[in-house]
Design a protein around this motif. Structure first.
Motif, PDB file in Angstrom:
ATOM      1  N   MET A 181      -0.490   6.420 -48.830  1.00  0.00           N
ATOM      2  CA  MET A 181      -1.235   5.459 -48.013  1.00  0.00           C
ATOM      3  C   MET A 181      -2.720   5.795 -48.052  1.00  0.00           C
ATOM      4  N   SER A 182      -3.525   4.833 -48.402  1.00  0.00           N
ATOM      5  CA  SER A 182      -4.970   5.025 -48.439  1.00  0.00           C
ATOM      6  C   SER A 182      -5.526   4.969 -47.027  1.00  0.00           C
ATOM      7  N   LEU A 183      -6.229   6.006 -46.619  1.00  0.00           N
ATOM      8  CA  LEU A 183      -6.840   6.036 -45.291  1.00  0.00           C
ATOM      9  C   LEU A 183      -8.207   5.367 -45.288  1.00  0.00           C
ATOM     10  N   VAL A 184      -8.992   5.619 -46.325  1.00  0.00           N
ATOM     11  CA  VAL A 184     -10.341   5.038 -46.460  1.00  0.00           C
ATOM     12  C   VAL A 184     -10.565   4.693 -47.924  1.00  0.00           C
ATOM     13  N   SER A 185     -11.137   3.531 -48.192  1.00  0.00           N
ATOM     14  CA  SER A 185     -11.458   3.174 -49.578  1.00  0.00           C
ATOM     15  C   SER A 185     -12.841   2.541 -49.643  1.00  0.00           C
ATOM     16  N   PHE A 186     -13.572   2.895 -50.706  1.00  0.00           N
ATOM     17  CA  PHE A 186     -14.902   2.354 -50.992  1.00  0.00           C
ATOM     18  C   PHE A 186     -14.780   1.341 -52.118  1.00  0.00           C
ATOM     19  N   ALA A 187     -15.425   0.195 -51.964  1.00  0.00           N
ATOM     20  CA  ALA A 187     -15.445  -0.820 -53.014  1.00  0.00           C
ATOM     21  C   ALA A 187     -16.894  -1.146 -53.356  1.00  0.00           C
ATOM     22  N   SER A 188     -17.375  -0.638 -54.491  1.00  0.00           N
ATOM     23  CA  SER A 188     -18.740  -0.895 -54.986  1.00  0.00           C
ATOM     24  C   SER A 188     -19.798  -0.614 -53.919  1.00  0.00           C
ATOM     25  N   ARG A 227     -11.146   0.948 -43.725  1.00  0.00           N
ATOM     26  CA  ARG A 227     -10.471   2.047 -43.028  1.00  0.00           C
ATOM     27  C   ARG A 227      -9.111   1.558 -42.558  1.00  0.00           C
ATOM     28  N   HIS A 228      -8.062   2.229 -42.970  1.00  0.00           N
ATOM     29  CA  HIS A 228      -6.715   1.839 -42.567  1.00  0.00           C
ATOM     30  C   HIS A 228      -6.574   1.989 -41.054  1.00  0.00           C
ATOM     31  N   ARG A 229      -5.858   1.059 -40.433  1.00  0.00           N
ATOM     32  CA  ARG A 229      -5.747   1.117 -38.972  1.00  0.00           C
ATOM     33  C   ARG A 229      -5.054   2.395 -38.491  1.00  0.00           C
ATOM     34  N   ALA A 230      -4.297   3.043 -39.401  1.00  0.00           N
ATOM     35  CA  ALA A 230      -3.640   4.297 -39.022  1.00  0.00           C
ATOM     36  C   ALA A 230      -4.554   5.509 -39.188  1.00  0.00           C
ATOM     37  N   ALA A 231      -5.740   5.307 -39.728  1.00  0.00           N
ATOM     38  CA  ALA A 231      -6.648   6.435 -39.976  1.00  0.00           C
ATOM     39  C   ALA A 231      -7.251   6.932 -38.662  1.00  0.00           C
ATOM     40  N   ARG A 232      -7.086   8.209 -38.400  1.00  0.00           N
ATOM     41  CA  ARG A 232      -7.702   8.866 -37.243  1.00  0.00           C
ATOM     42  C   ARG A 232      -8.676   9.903 -37.805  1.00  0.00           C
ATOM     43  N   ILE A 233      -9.971   9.578 -37.706  1.00  0.00           N
ATOM     44  CA  ILE A 233     -11.010  10.344 -38.401  1.00  0.00           C
ATOM     45  C   ILE A 233     -11.722  11.272 -37.431  1.00  0.00           C
ATOM     46  N   ALA A 234     -11.879  12.525 -37.835  1.00  0.00           N
ATOM     47  CA  ALA A 234     -12.643  13.498 -37.041  1.00  0.00           C
ATOM     48  C   ALA A 234     -13.767  14.059 -37.910  1.00  0.00           C
ATOM     49  N   ASP A 277      -6.842  15.658 -32.975  1.00  0.00           N
ATOM     50  CA  ASP A 277      -5.664  14.859 -33.315  1.00  0.00           C
ATOM     51  C   ASP A 277      -6.092  13.827 -34.358  1.00  0.00           C
ATOM     52  N   ALA A 278      -6.258  14.291 -35.598  1.00  0.00           N
ATOM     53  CA  ALA A 278      -6.774  13.436 -36.670  1.00  0.00           C
ATOM     54  C   ALA A 278      -5.949  13.634 -37.924  1.00  0.00           C
ATOM     55  N   ASN A 279      -5.905  12.603 -38.762  1.00  0.00           N
ATOM     56  CA  ASN A 279      -5.237  12.747 -40.068  1.00  0.00           C
ATOM     57  C   ASN A 279      -6.220  12.694 -41.222  1.00  0.00           C
ATOM     58  N   LEU A 280      -7.529  12.605 -40.911  1.00  0.00           N
ATOM     59  CA  LEU A 280      -8.573  12.708 -41.927  1.00  0.00           C
ATOM     60  C   LEU A 280      -9.745  13.484 -41.335  1.00  0.00           C
ATOM     61  N   LEU A 281      -9.984  14.674 -41.864  1.00  0.00           N
ATOM     62  CA  LEU A 281     -11.083  15.519 -41.410  1.00  0.00           C
ATOM     63  C   LEU A 281     -12.251  15.396 -42.370  1.00  0.00           C
ATOM     64  N   LEU A 282     -13.438  15.184 -41.831  1.00  0.00           N
ATOM     65  CA  LEU A 282     -14.671  15.173 -42.616  1.00  0.00           C
ATOM     66  C   LEU A 282     -15.409  16.460 -42.297  1.00  0.00           C
ATOM     67  N   ILE A 283     -15.517  17.340 -43.287  1.00  0.00           N
ATOM     68  CA  ILE A 283     -15.992  18.704 -43.056  1.00  0.00           C
ATOM     69  C   ILE A 283     -17.266  18.917 -43.869  1.00  0.00           C
ATOM     70  N   ASP A 284     -18.356  19.270 -43.169  1.00  0.00           N
ATOM     71  CA  ASP A 284     -19.659  19.407 -43.825  1.00  0.00           C
ATOM     72  C   ASP A 284     -20.082  20.877 -43.812  1.00  0.00           C
ATOM     73  N   GLU A 285     -20.034  21.531 -44.967  1.00  0.00           N
ATOM     74  CA  GLU A 285     -20.462  22.918 -45.151  1.00  0.00           C
ATOM     75  C   GLU A 285     -19.813  23.873 -44.142  1.00  0.00           C
ATOM     76  N   PRO A 286     -18.484  24.015 -44.184  1.00  0.00           N
ATOM     77  CA  PRO A 286     -17.813  24.833 -43.172  1.00  0.00           C
ATOM     78  C   PRO A 286     -18.029  26.330 -43.324  1.00  0.00           C
ATOM     79  N   THR A 287     -18.436  26.803 -44.498  1.00  0.00           N
ATOM     80  CA  THR A 287     -18.475  28.255 -44.726  1.00  0.00           C
ATOM     81  C   THR A 287     -19.850  28.885 -44.525  1.00  0.00           C
ATOM     82  N   ASN A 288     -20.855  28.096 -44.157  1.00  0.00           N
ATOM     83  CA  ASN A 288     -22.217  28.643 -44.085  1.00  0.00           C
ATOM     84  C   ASN A 288     -22.340  29.839 -43.154  1.00  0.00           C
ATOM     85  N   HIS A 289     -21.536  29.871 -42.075  1.00  0.00           N
ATOM     86  CA  HIS A 289     -21.676  30.948 -41.087  1.00  0.00           C
ATOM     87  C   HIS A 289     -20.395  31.772 -40.965  1.00  0.00           C
ATOM     88  N   LEU A 290     -19.585  31.776 -42.020  1.00  0.00           N
ATOM     89  CA  LEU A 290     -18.334  32.527 -42.002  1.00  0.00           C
ATOM     90  C   LEU A 290     -18.427  33.729 -42.928  1.00  0.00           C
TER      91      LEU A 290
END
Length: 536
Positions: free
Chosen positions: A1-8, A64-71, A176-189
């Motif tokens: 199931m596609s959660l998010v799709s870009f078209a052009s 964005r699919h209606r089932a997509a829960r984005i964090a 409580d998400a099924n799509l995580l958007l993660i921006d540079e998680p390791t910079n401070h690890l």
């Protein structure tokens, strides 16, 4: 199931004449592990904000699919809370937070009529919704990301930038998400926390789209790659390691196609020139009567027409764009670096601690001329403290530290550099080196090229400022470099350029890095610091 799709999809900032990127056509489906890479400024964070709906595309559309829960948590947290870290992170599930707050309130009012019944009902509801399991998971995540019991009780508003970034990662992982958007998680690890996060992500049921410049981390956590560079987004149906091999293969194929076209153009042009010379000879050759002249004229015109066709063919064959190519790192001689003794620095059974707590003890190691020593260990193990000892800013509790005569130390700090924000990169570097050609060469090696060296330091990104600070250090007359996280904020191409440049430095290098790929590429010796122990 596609959660998010870009078209052009294309995006253009109103203040810019050019599009950041165009014609992006990708999708992220349930269970996908996608890494997003590209140079600094290519538009990676913008793309994440388009996925959330915070920004709208200039062209094309996003579904964005209606089932997509984005964090999503931005790279820089802007809204610290007054709540303790543990409570702040538990806020990742608001419906559970409300129930937990109700339970805590009722605990103080159990003497009131009816409160005990409501209290029991609230506890049953909290347990039924997985509240206690969620609390246990939150403690596991916080511990994995390096928070001890003391730090978990701190007000989130009092955290350092690095701690706040780790708290935001924890909150994101617990959402409580099924799509995580993660921006540079390791910079401070540190390395241990990076390995923990790798394991957590690969076990997670959620899909994720992750921006990262950590090559080892990407290699262990991705099954697909999106490459965003020079205005185009390209999807690779493989993990990071295979993506690099495939990208190299495509780059070679583009160069082979271009070079083949250039060879064809040259051959066709030579043929056209030969036909043109033949046509000229036919026209100039003395002829007989009128019929003979007409015959030779027809032959000459035919040959000239063939030459014209060949020239047109050469123009058509030349219509193959030259592939992009980064300038290779040249051979560098570093004329500004003075020669030193073979053994530049010798630590003998060093020990250091604070407030009764030992950071390290019985630590012995050497840094030789031309040696590259990596200093590794968890956050708080004393890596930066050891550099302060070498710089003479603190004294060891025990042991000796010998720095050879003629050694000149240059220090690259992890947090900020003392540079005049109003000066250009060129002018900053010229404060230590008057040879502008050498200055531009070093800046180019660190991938600061074109008009970038003329921009003021204050207008630059953190990664660009780091490049200027490192260039200034390399241009000065130091021969022992102390580098604290030199690749933080740098994109992958810039990291590799820094590796290539530092590998040619004729002096010694002692560096702190949590980037395993960078350490593996540069270090020929490793000093490991840990709680109560140190190994060289």
């Amino acid at each position: 199931m596609s959660l998010v799709s870009f078209a052009s999809v294309g995006y253009q900032y109103l203040s810019h004449s050019d599009y950041l990127f165009q014609d992006a056509a990708v999708d992220v489906s349930a269970g996908d592990r996608v890494g997003l890479v590209g140079p600094n400024g290519a538009g990676k964070t913008t793309l994440l904000r388009l996925v959330t709906g915070e920004l709208e595309p200039t062209t094309g559309g996003i579904t964005r699919h209606r089932a997509a829960r984005i964090a999503y948590v931005p790279q820089e947290s802007r809204a610290p809370s007054d709540r303790p870290v543990e409570e702040y992170v538990l806020g990742a599930r608001p419906e559970l937070s409300e129930l937990r707050a109700s339970i805590q309130d009722l605990e103080h009012r159990l003497a009131d009529p009816g409160a005990a019944g409501r209290y029991a009902e609230a506890i049953d509801a909290y347990e039924a919704k997985g509240g206690y399991s969620f609390e246990a998971e939150a403690l596991t995540v916080l511990a994995g990301l390096g928070f001890d019991e003391r730090e978990r009780s701190l007000s989130a508003r009092l955290l350092s930038s690095g701690q706040r970034a780790r708290a935001e990662i924890a909150k994101l992982l617990l959402a409580d998400a099924n799509l995580l958007l993660i921006d540079e998680p390791t910079n401070h690890l540190d390395i241990a926390a990076r390995k923990w996060l790798e394991s957590y992500l690969t076990r997670s049921d959620a899909a994720y789209l992750m921006v990262s410049h950590d090559r080892a981390f990407l290699a262990n956590t991705t099954g697909r790659m999106f490459d965003l560079r020079r205005g185009a987004l390209t999807a690779y149906e493989c993990g990071y390691s295979a993506y690099r091999a495939e990208r190299d293969r495509r780059d070679r194929a583009e160069w082979e196609e271009y070079e083949s076209a250039q060879r064809k153009v040259a051959a066709t042009q030579r043929a056209a020139e030969a036909r043109q010379r033949l046509a000229a000879k036919v026209f100039q050759k003395p002829g007989g009567g009128g019929e003979d002249r007409d015959h030779k004229g027809r032959i000459g015109a035919k040959v000239a027409r063939t030459a014209r066709i060949l020239r047109e063919k050469a123009v058509a064959e030349a219509d193959v764009a030259k592939p992009w190519e980064d300038d290779p790192i040249p051979t560098l001689d570093f004329p500004n670096v003075p020669r030193s003794a073979e053994s530049m620095l010798h630590a003998d059974r060093l020990a250091k601690g604070y407030d009764g707590r030992s950071l390290f003890g019985d630590l012995s190691f050497r840094v030789a001329r031309g040696g590259r020593t990596a200093l590794v260990g968890p956050n708080g193990a004393g890596k930066t403290t050891l550099m302060r000892l070498i710089l003479g800013r603190e004294a060891p509790d025990a042991g000796d530290l010998h720095i050879a005569r003629g050694v000149r130390i240059g220090y690259f700090a992890q947090e900020g550099e003392n540079m005049d924000a109003s000066l250009s990169a060129i002018d900053v570097c010229r404060t230590v080196c008057g040879d502008e050609t050498w200055v531009r060469t070093l800046l180019g090696c660190l991938r600061l090229r074109g008009s970038a060296p003329e921009r003021t330091v204050g207008s630059m990104s953190a990664g660009e400022r780091g490049k200027v600070a490192l260039a200034r250090l390399l241009l000065s007359d130091v021969n022992l470099l102390l580098l604290d996280e030199p690749t933080n904020h740098l994109d992958i191409d810039a990291q590799e350029a820094v590796e290539d440049t530092l590998s040619q430095f004729p002096g010694g290098i002692l560096f702190v890095s949590h980037d395993r790929a960078f350490t593996d590429a540069l270090a020929d010796n490793v000093v490991e610091l840990g709680a109560q122990t140190a190994r060289a």
